[in-house]
Motif scaffolding. Structure first.
Motif, PDB file in Angstrom:
ATOM      1  N   GLU A 158      -4.427  26.382  10.665  1.00 10.42           N
ATOM      2  CA  GLU A 158      -4.124  27.383  11.692  1.00 10.42           C
ATOM      3  C   GLU A 158      -4.069  28.789  11.112  1.00 10.42           C
ATOM      4  N   ASP A 159      -4.102  28.914   9.808  1.00  7.08           N
ATOM      5  CA  ASP A 159      -4.031  30.208   9.127  1.00  7.08           C
ATOM      6  C   ASP A 159      -5.187  30.286   8.129  1.00  7.08           C
ATOM      7  N   ILE A 160      -6.379  30.583   8.633  1.00  3.95           N
ATOM      8  CA  ILE A 160      -7.597  30.565   7.811  1.00  3.95           C
ATOM      9  C   ILE A 160      -7.527  31.536   6.624  1.00  3.95           C
ATOM     10  N   PRO A 161      -6.986  32.766   6.773  1.00  5.68           N
ATOM     11  CA  PRO A 161      -6.877  33.627   5.585  1.00  5.68           C
ATOM     12  C   PRO A 161      -6.041  32.982   4.470  1.00  5.68           C
ATOM     13  N   LYS A 162      -4.939  32.324   4.830  1.00  2.00           N
ATOM     14  CA  LYS A 162      -4.110  31.629   3.837  1.00  2.00           C
ATOM     15  C   LYS A 162      -4.900  30.466   3.222  1.00  2.00           C
ATOM     16  N   LEU A 163      -5.599  29.711   4.061  1.00  2.00           N
ATOM     17  CA  LEU A 163      -6.401  28.589   3.579  1.00  2.00           C
ATOM     18  C   LEU A 163      -7.460  29.068   2.585  1.00  2.00           C
ATOM     19  N   LYS A 164      -8.120  30.187   2.900  1.00  2.00           N
ATOM     20  CA  LYS A 164      -9.125  30.739   1.982  1.00  2.00           C
ATOM     21  C   LYS A 164      -8.512  31.115   0.642  1.00  2.00           C
ATOM     22  N   LYS A 165      -7.318  31.731   0.666  1.00  2.00           N
ATOM     23  CA  LYS A 165      -6.638  32.103  -0.581  1.00  2.00           C
ATOM     24  C   LYS A 165      -6.353  30.865  -1.426  1.00  2.00           C
ATOM     25  N   ILE A 166      -5.841  29.832  -0.774  1.00  2.00           N
ATOM     26  CA  ILE A 166      -5.497  28.610  -1.497  1.00  2.00           C
ATOM     27  C   ILE A 166      -6.754  27.968  -2.092  1.00  2.00           C
ATOM     28  N   LEU A 167      -7.798  27.861  -1.303  1.00  2.00           N
ATOM     29  CA  LEU A 167      -9.013  27.205  -1.782  1.00  2.00           C
ATOM     30  C   LEU A 167      -9.717  28.004  -2.876  1.00  2.00           C
ATOM     31  N   THR A 168      -9.797  29.325  -2.728  1.00  2.00           N
ATOM     32  CA  THR A 168     -10.465  30.125  -3.761  1.00  2.00           C
ATOM     33  C   THR A 168      -9.626  30.224  -5.036  1.00  2.00           C
ATOM     34  N   TYR A 169      -8.339  29.860  -4.945  1.00  2.00           N
ATOM     35  CA  TYR A 169      -7.488  29.768  -6.136  1.00  2.00           C
ATOM     36  C   TYR A 169      -7.898  28.577  -7.008  1.00  2.00           C
TER      37      TYR A 169
END
Length: 137
Positions: A59-70
């Motif tokens: 539900e929070d794609i910007p947060k998901l992107k941060k986690i995945l690109t980490y």
């Protein structure tokens, strides 16, 4: 040889990761020439999270992107390279710690299998999901 996405899909232990990468619109990044190194949490690593966690990330794609690109490094970083590093900068912009005293650990995640080579990088399977310090779970 297949690319990172094709290889991870073929391995069969990264179904949750593949779903999240697709949701975060990151498949193109990991299909691009790179090279990239991905510390890929297994399905078991995602299953260890609380039941709401993944739903909240979706539900929070910007947060998901941060986690995945980490979980992604620029370049082809194999175990030989990890042996020489104490830390590495991620695509997300934060740094992960590297410890090779007892096997290989990235932050507090153990590398379960390493150096799965692809056309555009390398995959290291890990037993935990990495969370950047500025992101709340």
């Amino acid at each position: 040889m297949a690319d990172l996405i094709e290889t991870a899909s073929e391995l069969g232990q990264f179904k949750t990761l593949m779903t999240l990468l697709e949701s975060a619109d990151l498949l193109d990044l990991l299909k691009s020439p790179g090279p990239y190194t991905i510390f890929a949490p297994t399905d078991e690593a995602f299953a260890a999270l609380s039941s709401n966690t993944i739903a909240n990330w979706m539900e929070d794609i910007p947060k998901l992107k941060k986690i995945l690109t980490y979980h992604v490094l620029n370049g082809d970083v194999r175990t030989d390279n990890l042996d020489e590093l104490a830390s590495a900068e991620t695509v997300e912009g934060s740094v992960v710690g590297v410890d090779t005293l007892e096997g290989i650990q990235i932050n507090d995640a153990k590398v379960l299998s390493a150096d799965r080579l692809t056309d555009n990088g390398v995959i290291h399977a890990i037993d935990k999901v990495l969370i950047p310090s500025l992101v709340s779970v």
